[in-house]
Write an enzyme that holds these catalytic residues in place. Sequence first.
Site, PDB file in Angstrom:
ATOM      1  CG  LEU A 231      48.738  -3.719  -6.144  1.00 51.74           C
ATOM      2  CD1 LEU A 231      48.109  -3.837  -4.758  1.00 51.74           C
ATOM      3  CD2 LEU A 231      49.779  -4.814  -6.340  1.00 51.74           C
ATOM      4  CB  ALA A 232      47.072  -5.882 -12.522  1.00 51.29           C
ATOM      5  N   GLY A 233      45.289  -7.540  -9.746  1.00 49.64           N
ATOM      6  CA  GLY A 233      44.982  -8.881  -9.269  1.00 49.64           C
ATOM      7  C   GLY A 233      46.142  -9.433  -8.461  1.00 49.64           C
TER       8      GLY A 233
ATOM      9  CB  ALA B 169      39.579  -0.436  -6.748  1.00 53.20           C
TER      10      ALA B 169
ATOM     11  CG  HIS C 176      45.775  -6.768  -3.249  1.00 56.62           C
ATOM     12  ND1 HIS C 176      46.605  -7.761  -3.713  1.00 56.62           N
ATOM     13  CD2 HIS C 176      45.203  -6.216  -4.348  1.00 56.62           C
ATOM     14  CE1 HIS C 176      46.521  -7.800  -5.026  1.00 56.62           C
ATOM     15  NE2 HIS C 176      45.679  -6.877  -5.442  1.00 56.62           N
TER      16      HIS C 176
ATOM     17  CG  ASP D  46      41.317  -9.538  -7.743  1.00 63.21           C
ATOM     18  OD1 ASP D  46      40.906  -9.905  -8.859  1.00 63.21           O
ATOM     19  OD2 ASP D  46      41.531  -8.349  -7.463  1.00 63.21           O
TER      20      ASP D  46
ATOM     21  NE  ARG E 121      38.778  16.599   9.759  1.00 67.67           N
ATOM     22  CZ  ARG E 121      39.839  16.492  10.570  1.00 67.67           C
ATOM     23  NH1 ARG E 121      39.666  16.250  11.857  1.00 67.67           N
ATOM     24  NH2 ARG E 121      41.058  16.619  10.106  1.00 67.67           N
TER      25      ARG E 121
HETATM   26 ZN   LIG Z   1      39.303  -8.782  -9.831  1.00 66.64          ZN
END
Ligand SMILES: [Zn+2]
Length: 387
Positions: free
Chosen positions: A314-316, A228, A259, A282, A235
Amino acid sequence: MKTAFTARRLYTPVEEIQNPLLLVEDGLVSDLSSRATKEVPRNVSLVDFGDVVLAPGFLDIHIHGGAGLDAMRASPSELSRLGRFLATHGVTGYFPTTVAAPLDATCAALGRLADAIEAGGTNCDSAQARPLGIHLEGPFLSHKRRGVHPPENLVAPTTKIFERLWQAARGHVRVLTIAPEIPGAMEVIAEAARRKICVSIGHSDAEMSIAQDAVGAGARHATHTFNAMRPLDHRDPGIIAEVLDDDRMTADIIVDGIHVAPPIVKLFLLAKGRERAVLITDAISATGMPDGRYQLGPIEVDVKDGRCTSNGSLAGSVLTMDRAVRNVTQFSNWSLQDALRAATLNPAQAVGLAANHGILAPGSAADFNVLSKTGEVLKTIVHGQGF
Ligand SMILES: [Zn+2]
């Protein structure tokens, strides 16, 4: 009542002590030495764990849940159950972490978490990780890098909204993840830093100069580095270059092998070094549970083969801290001692708790793990109890 603990070796984690003699009284470490230099005092019961390693309990500063329980929705008894689950993976202290939700729901959750934190100080239940502070992940996040945080719950940062969250949490907010490039963010960063909150930049599309300004305003940490975040480009260095380059900053990373690819984990560890790299999980409610559909605050998450996703993002994770430590030793040339430091002292220093947590020294909490030589958790002692 005094107890003496001994084993083959102990990591403070900065120092290694052979044949340690760890004296515990009233839930605190009263003395730490080696049996080579000190006799076991009389009138003390001795617990010899044998050919194992002792190390401080893990501190997870970014965790949303586990064992089927979501930190934002859990009742007090469910939070106790989450604490017991975390202790089976070596965690003795944790920061329940919010996701962007409607403000009223967030404030209600913060009140419940504050209750649990305040009760935890007097409740010395054995082998139960204690909530030590709250991590506000949002609502001040970038729309472009929001991950799975619902767009309708993202809010432009103002000190007024920050104050409302702070009051709802009764001052127990210890980490704030914020995207520094959103208008209003710098003022909130400065105010949060003034209140001794660990201001962590993340869920951000910031260019490098904005990230540098955030550090100038008081930010000192980064949330799940690489995830995220505006990607690193040679550059267009962006936020990641500042996070990796600036020695004033600590940074955390999710080492589940999903991740962040293992070679990039290795580069991260090289950049931040043994003093500034922090492991987080996470983890979400699905941790320790079978594949299926789970809740992450207001978000529904599908879990399959260790991968948590919502609409393809991705959610945790379902990572546990003991696994993260072992993954570090497998993905890099770091020793178990180095990896342990990233799960104990480094997070404690990042959030200002190192006087009592993440370290074994006279006066610190008697929260520690009994580990195999390869880092498997054999037993977790909280507040000197549970052996
Ligand atoms: Zn989190």
